[in-house]
Scaffold this motif. Structure first.
Motif, PDB file in Angstrom:
ATOM      1  N   ALA A  31      31.902 -45.051 -26.274  1.00 44.67           N
ATOM      2  CA  ALA A  31      31.824 -46.093 -26.203  1.00 44.67           C
ATOM      3  C   ALA A  31      32.063 -46.758 -27.458  1.00 44.67           C
ATOM      4  CB  ALA A  31      30.895 -46.921 -25.124  1.00 44.67           C
ATOM      5  N   ALA A  32      32.362 -48.053 -27.184  1.00 50.46           N
ATOM      6  CA  ALA A  32      32.347 -48.716 -29.241  1.00 50.46           C
ATOM      7  C   ALA A  32      32.632 -50.114 -29.081  1.00 50.46           C
ATOM      8  CB  ALA A  32      33.876 -47.914 -29.715  1.00 50.46           C
ATOM      9  N   VAL A  33      31.759 -50.942 -29.692  1.00 50.76           N
ATOM     10  CA  VAL A  33      31.965 -51.676 -30.294  1.00 50.76           C
ATOM     11  C   VAL A  33      32.370 -52.341 -31.147  1.00 50.76           C
ATOM     12  CG1 VAL A  33      30.460 -54.846 -30.022  1.00 50.76           C
ATOM     13  CG2 VAL A  33      29.358 -52.608 -28.492  1.00 50.76           C
ATOM     14  N   GLY A  87      32.412 -39.152 -27.281  1.00 52.98           N
ATOM     15  CA  GLY A  87      33.389 -38.715 -27.841  1.00 52.98           C
ATOM     16  C   GLY A  87      33.052 -37.045 -28.104  1.00 52.98           C
ATOM     17  N   ASP A  88      34.013 -36.120 -28.776  1.00 52.29           N
ATOM     18  CA  ASP A  88      33.935 -35.184 -28.605  1.00 52.29           C
ATOM     19  C   ASP A  88      35.204 -34.590 -29.882  1.00 52.29           C
ATOM     20  OD1 ASP A  88      36.746 -34.455 -27.465  1.00 52.29           O
ATOM     21  OD2 ASP A  88      35.305 -34.435 -25.575  1.00 52.29           O
ATOM     22  N   LYS A  89      35.381 -33.720 -30.279  1.00 50.84           N
ATOM     23  CA  LYS A  89      36.576 -33.240 -30.980  1.00 50.84           C
ATOM     24  C   LYS A  89      37.779 -33.229 -31.207  1.00 50.84           C
ATOM     25  CE  LYS A  89      37.306 -28.557 -29.403  1.00 50.84           C
ATOM     26  NZ  LYS A  89      38.829 -28.611 -28.479  1.00 50.84           N
ATOM     27  N   ASP A  90      38.366 -33.890 -29.665  1.00 54.61           N
ATOM     28  CA  ASP A  90      39.432 -34.395 -29.494  1.00 54.61           C
ATOM     29  C   ASP A  90      39.947 -35.855 -29.122  1.00 54.61           C
ATOM     30  OD1 ASP A  90      40.475 -31.428 -28.408  1.00 54.61           O
ATOM     31  OD2 ASP A  90      39.345 -31.310 -26.372  1.00 54.61           O
ATOM     32  N   LEU A  91      38.301 -36.373 -28.769  1.00 52.35           N
ATOM     33  CA  LEU A  91      38.611 -37.158 -29.452  1.00 52.35           C
ATOM     34  C   LEU A  91      37.402 -38.439 -30.479  1.00 52.35           C
ATOM     35  CD1 LEU A  91      38.855 -40.327 -27.372  1.00 52.35           C
ATOM     36  CD2 LEU A  91      36.909 -39.927 -25.911  1.00 52.35           C
ATOM     37  N   ASP A  92      38.331 -38.651 -31.791  1.00 48.47           N
ATOM     38  CA  ASP A  92      37.939 -39.247 -32.039  1.00 48.47           C
ATOM     39  C   ASP A  92      37.669 -40.734 -31.707  1.00 48.47           C
ATOM     40  OD1 ASP A  92      36.568 -40.680 -34.649  1.00 48.47           O
ATOM     41  OD2 ASP A  92      37.129 -39.362 -35.589  1.00 48.47           O
ATOM     42  N   VAL A  93      36.599 -41.732 -31.324  1.00 48.90           N
ATOM     43  CA  VAL A  93      36.303 -43.369 -31.075  1.00 48.90           C
ATOM     44  C   VAL A  93      36.182 -43.755 -31.778  1.00 48.90           C
ATOM     45  CG1 VAL A  93      33.946 -44.355 -30.060  1.00 48.90           C
ATOM     46  CG2 VAL A  93      34.259 -42.340 -29.083  1.00 48.90           C
ATOM     47  N   THR A  94      36.162 -43.367 -32.768  1.00 46.60           N
ATOM     48  CA  THR A  94      36.630 -44.695 -34.320  1.00 46.60           C
ATOM     49  C   THR A  94      37.775 -44.373 -34.598  1.00 46.60           C
ATOM     50  OG1 THR A  94      34.291 -43.544 -35.488  1.00 46.60           O
ATOM     51  CG2 THR A  94      36.082 -44.760 -36.906  1.00 46.60           C
ATOM     52  N   VAL A  95      38.090 -43.677 -34.587  1.00 45.79           N
ATOM     53  CA  VAL A  95      40.172 -43.478 -34.652  1.00 45.79           C
ATOM     54  C   VAL A  95      40.476 -44.599 -33.751  1.00 45.79           C
ATOM     55  CG1 VAL A  95      41.745 -42.426 -34.608  1.00 45.79           C
ATOM     56  CG2 VAL A  95      39.769 -41.578 -36.025  1.00 45.79           C
ATOM     57  N   ALA A  96      39.692 -43.731 -32.629  1.00 46.03           N
ATOM     58  CA  ALA A  96      40.735 -44.733 -31.216  1.00 46.03           C
ATOM     59  C   ALA A  96      40.233 -45.881 -31.023  1.00 46.03           C
ATOM     60  CB  ALA A  96      40.084 -44.178 -29.645  1.00 46.03           C
ATOM     61  N   ALA A  97      38.998 -46.862 -31.513  1.00 47.44           N
ATOM     62  CA  ALA A  97      38.684 -47.700 -31.354  1.00 47.44           C
ATOM     63  C   ALA A  97      39.396 -48.385 -32.483  1.00 47.44           C
ATOM     64  CB  ALA A  97      37.415 -48.280 -32.441  1.00 47.44           C
ATOM     65  N   ALA A  98      39.860 -48.375 -34.191  1.00 47.95           N
ATOM     66  CA  ALA A  98      40.514 -48.799 -35.090  1.00 47.95           C
ATOM     67  C   ALA A  98      41.621 -48.976 -34.254  1.00 47.95           C
ATOM     68  CB  ALA A  98      40.627 -48.069 -36.417  1.00 47.95           C
ATOM     69  N   GLY A  99      42.595 -48.364 -33.999  1.00 47.75           N
ATOM     70  CA  GLY A  99      44.020 -48.231 -33.368  1.00 47.75           C
ATOM     71  C   GLY A  99      44.060 -48.788 -32.056  1.00 47.75           C
ATOM     72  N   ASN A 100      43.011 -49.333 -31.367  1.00 48.44           N
ATOM     73  CA  ASN A 100      42.953 -50.532 -30.350  1.00 48.44           C
ATOM     74  C   ASN A 100      42.920 -51.958 -30.718  1.00 48.44           C
ATOM     75  OD1 ASN A 100      43.594 -48.710 -27.792  1.00 48.44           O
ATOM     76  ND2 ASN A 100      42.151 -47.283 -28.375  1.00 48.44           N
ATOM     77  N   GLY A 153      30.413 -63.036 -29.985  1.00 45.96           N
ATOM     78  CA  GLY A 153      31.379 -62.151 -29.212  1.00 45.96           C
ATOM     79  C   GLY A 153      33.217 -62.626 -30.149  1.00 45.96           C
ATOM     80  N   ASN A 154      33.298 -63.368 -30.684  1.00 47.74           N
ATOM     81  CA  ASN A 154      34.785 -64.112 -30.958  1.00 47.74           C
ATOM     82  C   ASN A 154      34.987 -62.560 -32.033  1.00 47.74           C
ATOM     83  OD1 ASN A 154      36.780 -64.794 -31.485  1.00 47.74           O
ATOM     84  ND2 ASN A 154      35.752 -66.967 -32.802  1.00 47.74           N
ATOM     85  N   GLY A 155      36.151 -62.092 -31.900  1.00 49.07           N
ATOM     86  CA  GLY A 155      36.831 -61.442 -32.491  1.00 49.07           C
ATOM     87  C   GLY A 155      36.126 -59.879 -32.624  1.00 49.07           C
ATOM     88  N   LEU A 156      35.625 -58.990 -31.343  1.00 52.22           N
ATOM     89  CA  LEU A 156      34.429 -58.164 -31.093  1.00 52.22           C
ATOM     90  C   LEU A 156      35.511 -57.434 -29.260  1.00 52.22           C
ATOM     91  CD1 LEU A 156      31.041 -58.850 -31.704  1.00 52.22           C
ATOM     92  CD2 LEU A 156      32.486 -58.134 -33.673  1.00 52.22           C
ATOM     93  N   PHE A 157      35.575 -56.114 -29.144  1.00 51.04           N
ATOM     94  CA  PHE A 157      35.965 -56.250 -28.042  1.00 51.04           C
ATOM     95  C   PHE A 157      35.080 -54.999 -27.604  1.00 51.04           C
ATOM     96  CE2 PHE A 157      38.676 -53.481 -30.959  1.00 51.04           C
ATOM     97  CZ  PHE A 157      38.832 -52.789 -29.708  1.00 51.04           C
ATOM     98  N   LEU A 158      35.214 -54.641 -26.101  1.00 49.80           N
ATOM     99  CA  LEU A 158      34.160 -52.932 -26.081  1.00 49.80           C
ATOM    100  C   LEU A 158      35.676 -52.304 -25.670  1.00 49.80           C
ATOM    101  CD1 LEU A 158      31.779 -54.548 -23.255  1.00 49.80           C
ATOM    102  CD2 LEU A 158      31.215 -53.671 -26.316  1.00 49.80           C
ATOM    103  N   TYR A 159      34.827 -51.247 -25.661  1.00 47.46           N
ATOM    104  CA  TYR A 159      35.918 -50.449 -25.139  1.00 47.46           C
ATOM    105  C   TYR A 159      35.547 -48.854 -24.518  1.00 47.46           C
ATOM    106  CZ  TYR A 159      39.425 -46.166 -27.057  1.00 47.46           C
ATOM    107  OH  TYR A 159      40.003 -44.990 -26.258  1.00 47.46           O
ATOM    108  N   LEU A 160      36.011 -48.478 -23.776  1.00 51.29           N
ATOM    109  CA  LEU A 160      35.486 -47.343 -22.437  1.00 51.29           C
ATOM    110  C   LEU A 160      36.234 -46.610 -22.341  1.00 51.29           C
ATOM    111  CD1 LEU A 160      32.500 -46.892 -21.504  1.00 51.29           C
ATOM    112  CD2 LEU A 160      33.358 -48.237 -19.484  1.00 51.29           C
ATOM    113  N   VAL A 161      36.293 -45.499 -22.575  1.00 61.07           N
ATOM    114  CA  VAL A 161      36.928 -44.641 -22.217  1.00 61.07           C
ATOM    115  C   VAL A 161      36.406 -43.513 -20.298  1.00 61.07           C
ATOM    116  CG1 VAL A 161      37.969 -41.872 -22.658  1.00 61.07           C
ATOM    117  CG2 VAL A 161      37.697 -43.833 -24.317  1.00 61.07           C
ATOM    118  N   LEU A 162      37.012 -43.447 -20.042  1.00 61.17           N
ATOM    119  CA  LEU A 162      36.202 -42.482 -18.788  1.00 61.17           C
ATOM    120  C   LEU A 162      37.252 -41.275 -18.311  1.00 61.17           C
ATOM    121  CD1 LEU A 162      36.302 -46.108 -16.515  1.00 61.17           C
ATOM    122  CD2 LEU A 162      34.763 -44.832 -17.910  1.00 61.17           C
ATOM    123  N   ASP A 163      36.524 -40.553 -17.701  1.00 57.64           N
ATOM    124  CA  ASP A 163      37.522 -39.415 -17.081  1.00 57.64           C
ATOM    125  C   ASP A 163      37.870 -40.170 -15.852  1.00 57.64           C
ATOM    126  OD1 ASP A 163      37.440 -37.423 -15.772  1.00 57.64           O
ATOM    127  OD2 ASP A 163      36.436 -36.796 -16.635  1.00 57.64           O
TER     128      ASP A 163
END
Length: 124
Positions: free
Chosen positions: A21-23, A37-50, A92-102
């Motif tokens: 999860a990320a804000v 996250g884990d070694k296969d899921l870098d949340v910071t990179v994924a959040a930035a990419g999204n 929340g202007n300019g923010l988003f919630l990011y959630l990765v689910l199995d």
């Protein structure tokens, strides 16, 4: 009202199948906080990419003259759901919630409902 840290914990503990999860501030691409996250899921990179996903959709909506608000964006992968939910309201202007689910352990409808609840209580 809940701060970033509490909101992240609610996303991870309160939504079945949560993996990460990320804000995120989509104007800068910076994560205000991440959890999981884990070694296969870098949340910071994924959040930035999204942030590019959000920006592209907002730009397209503007070009089309759509006045609606994005509730959420779903990206479905083979084994995961990636949910992106822009934060509404003055805080929340300019923010988003990011959630990765199995995908195998989650209920997408419930996850969307619970993510909306987290968004409504987020105070930044």
């Amino acid at each position: 009202m809940a701060g970033v840290e509490v909101s992240l914990k609610e996303m991870m503990a309160g939504i079945e199948g949560s993996m990460a999860a990320a804000v995120v501030d989509y104007t800068s691409g910076m994560a205000l906080g991440t959890l999981g996250g884990d070694k296969d899921l870098d949340v910071t990179v994924a959040a930035a990419g999204n942030t590019d996903v959000i920006r592209a959709k907002l730009r397209t909506m503007e070009q089309l003259g759509l006045k609606a608000r994005i509730e959420d964006i779903l990206i479905t992968l083979e084994r995961q759901y990636h949910l992106i939910r822009p934060v509404a309201g003055r805080n929340g202007n300019g923010l988003f919630l990011y959630l990765v689910l199995d995908k195998a352990r989650s209920n997408l409808a419930m996850a969307r409902h619970q993510l909306k609840r987290v968004e409504e209580h987020l105070e930044v």
